[in-house]
Design a protein around this motif. Structure first.
Motif, PDB file in Angstrom:
ATOM      1  N   GLY A  82     -20.939  10.371 -11.410  1.00  0.00           N
ATOM      2  CA  GLY A  82     -19.621  10.129 -11.809  1.00  0.00           C
ATOM      3  C   GLY A  82     -18.921   9.033 -11.084  1.00  0.00           C
ATOM      4  O   GLY A  82     -19.669   7.998 -10.801  1.00  0.00           O
ATOM      5  N   LEU A  83     -17.489   8.808 -10.941  1.00  0.00           N
ATOM      6  CA  LEU A  83     -17.008   7.759 -10.644  1.00  0.00           C
ATOM      7  C   LEU A  83     -16.192   7.711  -9.251  1.00  0.00           C
ATOM      8  O   LEU A  83     -15.761   6.717  -8.635  1.00  0.00           O
ATOM      9  N   SER A 119     -14.072  13.459 -22.386  1.00  0.00           N
ATOM     10  CA  SER A 119     -14.396  13.644 -21.177  1.00  0.00           C
ATOM     11  C   SER A 119     -15.940  13.005 -20.859  1.00  0.00           C
ATOM     12  O   SER A 119     -16.202  12.706 -19.574  1.00  0.00           O
ATOM     13  N   GLN A 122     -16.764   9.795 -18.623  1.00  0.00           N
ATOM     14  CA  GLN A 122     -16.771   9.889 -17.000  1.00  0.00           C
ATOM     15  C   GLN A 122     -18.258   9.832 -16.432  1.00  0.00           C
ATOM     16  O   GLN A 122     -18.245   9.797 -15.394  1.00  0.00           O
ATOM     17  N   SER A 123     -19.165  10.125 -17.345  1.00  0.00           N
ATOM     18  CA  SER A 123     -20.382  10.427 -17.022  1.00  0.00           C
ATOM     19  C   SER A 123     -21.168   8.936 -17.014  1.00  0.00           C
ATOM     20  O   SER A 123     -20.900   8.048 -17.924  1.00  0.00           O
ATOM     21  N   ARG A 124     -22.150   8.632 -16.034  1.00  0.00           N
ATOM     22  CA  ARG A 124     -22.754   7.409 -16.068  1.00  0.00           C
ATOM     23  C   ARG A 124     -24.345   7.613 -16.032  1.00  0.00           C
ATOM     24  O   ARG A 124     -25.169   7.064 -15.650  1.00  0.00           O
TER      25      ARG A 124
END
Length: 180
Positions: A82-83, A119, A122-124
């Protein structure tokens, strides 16, 4: 379009699962457990499983160790994509990659969009290769692990999957290392 060639034999691969978390124990690791169940359910072998803290150097060290282990073909990590400030799994993976599989994150985002809408940004999630070993960093949610496995990895880790798959090129991942 993709399909399975039932005339080809299934080739099991050896997969290690790494859960990245400061708080989870093996008993509480639902995402890792989900991956293990799917890996074994597909006919592959669980080569190793471990939980490690959200520490970039520790994650990278574990990835390097497993990537150099001849008994491991694939590493799947869950968590830390995540971030937030403690989310360092992606950076640790990229510290180890020799080559990044750029489209993995893109395809994962496309799959995620169908499930969680915007949403998904927000995933990497990421994928790459090091020492002839495939590596994938997935989010820590059980749903994301199911989506990545069911929609991408189960197919790409099946030698019978057409038109192409990760397993068929495994023997060539380190061809640059051979003497000429």
């Amino acid at each position: 379009m993709s399909r399975l060639d039932e005339t080809k034999p299934f080739v099991p691969v050896r997969i290690a699962v790494l859960t990245v978390s400061d708080t989870r124990t093996l008993a509480e690791d639902r995402s890792g457990g989900t991956l293990v169940a799917r890996i074994e359910g597909a006919g592959h072998m669980l080569a190793a499983r471990k939980i490690i803290r959200d520490e970039r150097a520790e994650i990278a060290a574990q990835l390097r160790a497993w990537a150099q282990d001849p008994e491991i073909d694939v590493i799947i990590s869950t968590g830390g994509t995540g971030l937030t400030g403690r989310d360092v799994t992606v950076e640790a993976h990229r510290d180890v990659y020799e080559k990044e599989i750029d489209a993995f994150g893109t395809v994962f985002t496309m799959v995620s969009m169908q499930k969680i809408g915007t949403s998904a940004v927000q995933s990497r999630a990421t994928g790459g290769v090091a020492h002839g070993t495939y590596m994938f960093a997935l989010p820590g949610s059980t749903g994301a692990c199911k989506d990545a496995w069911d929609e991408i990895l189960v197919k790409q880790l099946d030698y019978r999957h057409l038109p192409c798959n990760f397993v068929e090129i495994m023997p060539r991942l380190e061809e640059h290392m051979r003497r000429k």
